[in-house]
Design a protein around this motif. Structure first.
Motif: not given
Length: 556
Positions: A407-427
């Motif tokens: 299920n992490f194949v959905e969790d990573m792009p749908d939840s974790l990546m958006p969190y990281i992209e909204s809380h850290y200065p990332v490319k």
């Protein structure tokens, strides 16, 4: 200036969601309109002179005393029958109105994920809930803060503190509600020394006596004020008998110093700074250009002295329908005004977000290669892959737990990546995103690389476990998540790097890593296979993978 015995403060972001329970206990209501004081505060509860109109929630009771974050007293919350049982305070209806924005903060000391939340009556007259901020505590104080929280449409607002799980007692201090944008005052840190249990800034026999008493209280669950930066002497993340043994050896002169603790810093909700870049590199050509530079001989100097900073974050998983954790590593020289690519690291079966942080060389290799200029500065996210809506923790039944990993194949792009992209200065973009892991984490990294090839451009698997395609191994029959014919990543999403490592002495996954590599090759997907002589199902196989992977990612 306020003082405390910790160097950790977490400023956590807004989390939305619904709670299943409502408050049972009655509590005093604030009836007079509140005005800003000289500090810009509408409310500043210090608990020095009482409970400051806070009451118990559910079966919980509150009292004044305990270890304070500032001053001499805090609010202690005990007799909790459930995780939502905590402490609460009604907010003045004349001051706190729907749609208006305020700054909320509270210092809390407990165990696990601490949450600052809001109960209210929505427009339809139903009881509703909102999360303001959350953060992790291991007995030390953590500041939960959201400097721009907009009150939802409704009325009858009640501020409360709860935990994600568990019923252990906890403490609250320095609750501040201020005008929007107000940052909590930075506390003055008291010198914290490992093993200094009595706080006299020296380590001696008196600390050993107190340490033994503290361990009894800690293991029985009755201690609420254990400061892990003092108690966790061997730095394994726990307060246990091993810490007492090491403290004894230090006092007797058998050891001269304690292990260095991992540095933990604040997590803020500053406005995100993101960028998306486009790479025109030919992935096949890039892999061909680095193929002859791959080695199984990892220099010993790159495995020494991990630096950088670790931040533990909590994000809401849509797939699991609950909060999950991750550890974020910020590289040496981290500058929040700059932008960094992101490398997601996945653990093996039975692990969590802390499993790959030590022993696998990830932080050490990244530290030394970045400092020497051999690797691009990057942010590394150590994930917790298990994503099961029905179970928060793995059951121990491998066959039953596997879907939670997939299920992490959905969790990573749908939840974790958006969190990281909204809380850290990332490319952002696939050319700035990498994923790799060990064993089950290696399998899931390959699976993510195929299913999310539009989002991830660099993919690595260290001793990847079987089960992507239907097969049987010594442990179970794997139904598979795709057929052998689907083991491919076609243009225009060909990976910049697809790297797989397998150990010649790995009796756990045997030759499945090579089978994965061969299938990719058969289907025209360029990849690099690293055969590690003598490598087992362990760090001996993972370290060469991580060394080569980290050296070449984000450079195509």
């Amino acid at each position: 200036m306020r003082k405390l015995r910790t160097v950790k403060s977490v400023l956590a972001g807004i989390l939305s969601g619904a709670m299943m329970f409502s408050a049972v206990s009655a509590m005093p209501a604030v009836t007079n309109a509140q005005e800003l004081d000289a500090n810009g505060y509408y409310c500043h509860d210090t608990f020095e002179n009482g409970t400051d109109d806070w009451g118990g929630r559910g079966s919980a009771s509150v009292s004044v005393g305990g270890t304070a974050y500032a001053g001499s007293k805090a609010l202690t919350v005990s007799d909790r029958g459930s995780a939502w049982h905590g402490a609460q305070k009604a907010l003045d209806s004349q001051t706190f109105k729907a749609g208006e924005t305020f700054s909320f903060s509270a210092a809390v000391s407990g165990s696990g994920n601490m949450m600052l939340s809001l109960q209210y009556t929505d427009a339809s007259g139903k009881t509703a809930y909102g999360h303001i901020a959350n953060g992790q505590s291991s007995g030390d104080y953590t500041v939960l803060s959201n400097t721009d929280y907009q009150l939802p449409e409704g009325s009858g607002y009640i501020l409360y503190v709860e935990t994600e799980d568990g019923t252990a007692s906890f403490s609250i201090d320095e609750v501040i509600i201020a005008k929007a944008g107000t940052q909590p005052d930075a506390p003055q840190s008291v010198n914290v020394i490992q093993g200094d249990f009595n706080g006299d800034e020296r380590v001696d026999i008196f600390d050993l006596v107190l340490a033994r008493k503290s361990l009894v209280s800690y293991t029985s669950g009755s201690a609420t004020d254990t400061v892990m930066t003092v108690a966790d002497i061997d730095c394994d993340g726990e307060f246990a008998v091993n810490d007492i043994v090491m403290l004894s050896k230090f006092i007797l002169g058998k050891v001269r110093e304690f292990p260095e603790p991992i540095v933990t810093t604040t997590t803020t909700t500053a406005p995100p700074v993101t960028t998306t870049t486009t790479s025109n590199a030919d992935p096949s050509a890039y892999m061909a250009s680095i193929r002859d530079k791959i080695t199984v001989n990892v220099p010993q100097n790159v495995l020494k002295n991990a630096e950088g900073k670790i931040e533990h974050i909590t994000y809401f998983s849509k797939k699991a329908n609950r909060n999950k954790g991750a550890n974020v590593w910020l590289p040496p020289g981290y500058d929040s005004s700059k932008k960094y690519p992101v490398f997601y690291v996945n653990h093996g079966y039975g692990g969590d977000e802390s499993s790959m942080m030590n022993g696998m060389g990830v932080r050490e290799i990244a530290t030394n290669l970045i400092k020497s200029g051999e690797a691009e500065p990057m942010i590394i996210v150590f994930t917790n892959q298990y994503t099961d809506p029905n179970h928060e923790k793995q059951t121990g039944n491998g066959q039953a737990d596997v879907p939670g990993y997939d299920n992490f194949v959905e969790d990573m792009p749908d939840s974790l990546m958006p969190y990281i992209e909204s809380h850290y200065p990332v490319k952002t973009g696939r050319e700035n995103t990498a994923v790799a892991g060990f064993s089950m984490g290696g399998r899931e990294s390959l699976y993510i690389g195929m299913k999310c090839c539009d989002k991830v451009g660099y993919i690595g698997g260290g001793a990847p476990a079987p089960g992507i395609f239907p097969t049987r191994d010594q442990f179970m029959t794997h139904p598979g998540v795709m057929s052998k014919d689907d083991m491919r990543i076609d243009p225009p999403y060909s990976p910049y790097i697809l790297m797989i490592a397998g150990g010649t002495n790995d009796t756990m996954v045997n030759d499945f890593p090579k089978q994965y590599s061969d299938l990719f090759t058969q289907h025209g997907t360029e990849n690099i296979y690293i055969s590690v002589p003598g490598g087992g199902h362990d760090s001996n196989t993972v370290i060469p993978l991580m060394y080569n992977f980290i050296r070449f990612i984000f450079k195509a």
